[in-house]
Write a protein that holds these residues in place. Structure first.
Motif, PDB file in Angstrom:
ATOM      1  N   PHE A  62      -3.874  10.531  11.654  1.00  0.00           N
ATOM      2  CA  PHE A  62      -4.175   9.127  11.931  1.00  0.00           C
ATOM      3  C   PHE A  62      -3.321   8.312  10.964  1.00  0.00           C
ATOM      4  N   LEU A  63      -2.434   7.483  11.492  1.00  0.00           N
ATOM      5  CA  LEU A  63      -1.469   6.750  10.673  1.00  0.00           C
ATOM      6  C   LEU A  63      -1.621   5.260  10.916  1.00  0.00           C
ATOM      7  N   ARG A  64      -1.895   4.528   9.846  1.00  0.00           N
ATOM      8  CA  ARG A  64      -2.039   3.081   9.967  1.00  0.00           C
ATOM      9  C   ARG A  64      -1.327   2.392   8.808  1.00  0.00           C
ATOM     10  N   TYR A  65      -0.416   1.482   9.131  1.00  0.00           N
ATOM     11  CA  TYR A  65       0.245   0.703   8.082  1.00  0.00           C
ATOM     12  C   TYR A  65      -0.777  -0.239   7.460  1.00  0.00           C
ATOM     13  N   ASN A  66      -0.800  -0.276   6.132  1.00  0.00           N
ATOM     14  CA  ASN A  66      -1.814  -1.061   5.437  1.00  0.00           C
ATOM     15  C   ASN A  66      -1.281  -2.447   5.077  1.00  0.00           C
ATOM     16  N   VAL A  67      -1.900  -3.478   5.630  1.00  0.00           N
ATOM     17  CA  VAL A  67      -1.493  -4.857   5.336  1.00  0.00           C
ATOM     18  C   VAL A  67      -2.384  -5.495   4.279  1.00  0.00           C
ATOM     19  N   PHE A  68      -3.328  -4.731   3.732  1.00  0.00           N
ATOM     20  CA  PHE A  68      -4.343  -5.314   2.865  1.00  0.00           C
ATOM     21  C   PHE A  68      -3.999  -5.227   1.386  1.00  0.00           C
ATOM     22  N   ASP A  69      -3.376  -4.145   0.940  1.00  0.00           N
ATOM     23  CA  ASP A  69      -3.156  -3.965  -0.488  1.00  0.00           C
ATOM     24  C   ASP A  69      -2.038  -2.956  -0.694  1.00  0.00           C
ATOM     25  N   GLY A  70      -1.733  -2.676  -1.961  1.00  0.00           N
ATOM     26  CA  GLY A  70      -0.692  -1.710  -2.289  1.00  0.00           C
ATOM     27  C   GLY A  70       0.680  -2.340  -2.316  1.00  0.00           C
ATOM     28  N   ASP A  71       1.660  -1.589  -2.833  1.00  0.00           N
ATOM     29  CA  ASP A  71       3.055  -2.028  -2.899  1.00  0.00           C
ATOM     30  C   ASP A  71       3.654  -1.953  -1.490  1.00  0.00           C
TER      31      ASP A  71
END
Length: 283
Positions: A62-71
């Motif tokens: 399951f692959l989801r680009y994270n727009v919420f946090d992280g570099d």
């Protein structure tokens, strides 16, 4: 083993982790919020992948680009490396494999929807929006971008502002529908309906929008599944708006990998569960 790749700060990814735990699935979370999110490597000799200091051989991802946090740079690197790995090993199950590198073209989708029998809004595509300054009855029209996910606007709110009109990218100019909003999720050939109760033109602008699970109108079930199948979506959401009340549903667009937690709450985790079942189907 199910590999879940995304940020713990993303409630959508976290919901998949929670549901995998409830289902007692063997899973590993690679948290792209972490500083070393890009420490991933794989080769073409074996469908194994190195995540930091550990090596795994997942049967599904399951692959989801994270727009919420992280570099963002390391987040994107993690997304790209995992996507390339999955594409190189076709035996690994993943949502939307057939379409994951395709652009989700709204015009193409509208044409397909119309051909499948959906009613679509009266629509004009315009590159120069300044002619809207003289459009008859501007309050009965709305615009949304030809590409991208910017919110829908009422022509009546902007038709007198030549500077704003001149600065807009190409847009769909459509009849403004006043009925209720319906979102239909399609996951592996199953449909799930949700009524969005809002007074806003675009429900995403309403922090107080109420989401209620409803039966999918029978006339929408088969064409929704057919549209998702034609485009190559195992997981997607179709947006409809009714012309009046809850009669005459009109197709607006189809979204390829939408956020789902708000709807999953209304459906008591039925969306996350359907995705987990798809990903673990062969296990």
């Amino acid at each position: 083993m199910l590999l879940i790749v995304g940020g713990e700060s993303d409630p959508n990814t976290q919901r998949m982790v929670d549901q995998a735990h409830i289902r007692d699935c063997q899973y590993v979370l690679w948290d792209t919020d972490q500083e070393h999110a890009h420490r991933i490597a794989w080769d073409f000799d074996s469908p194994k992948i190195d995540l930091g200091d550990t090596t795994h051989r997942p049967s599904s991802v399951f692959l989801r680009y994270n727009v919420f946090d992280g570099d963002p740079t390391k987040n994107l690197a993690a997304f790209d490396v995992i996507q390339s790995y999955v594409l190189a090993w076709p035996e690994i199950r993943i949502l939307n494999r057939r379409s994951m590198t395709d652009a989700n073209n709204k015009s193409h989708n509208l044409r397909l929807a119309k051909d499948l029998g959906f009613e679509i809004p009266e629509t004009i595509v315009m590159g120069d929006l300044t002619p809207l300054m003289s459009i008859p009855d501007p309050q009965s029209h709305a615009i949304k971008p030809l590409g991208g996910g910017a919110h829908t606007k009422s022509v009546g709110d902007i038709f007198q502002d030549v500077n704003e009109l001149a600065g807009l990218p190409p847009q769909f100019v459509q009849e403004k529908l006043t009925g209720e909003n319906l979102r239909v999720f399609c996951i592996d050939g199953q449909t799930f309906g949700f009524h969005l109760q809002t007074t806003k033109l675009d429900y995403r602008e309403d922090d107080a929008v109420e989401v209620v699970q409803v039966e999918v109108p029978s006339e929408l079930i088969q064409p929704s599944i057919e549209l998702a199948t034609k485009i190559g979506f195992d997981y997607c959401a179709l947006d409809f708006r009714f012309r009046q009340g809850v009669t005459s549903p009109v197709f607006l667009e189809i979204n390829s990998f939408p956020m789902f937690v708000r709807f999953d709450d209304a459906g008591q985790n039925n969306l996350a569960d359907a995705m987990i079942l798809f990903l673990t189907k062969t296990q």
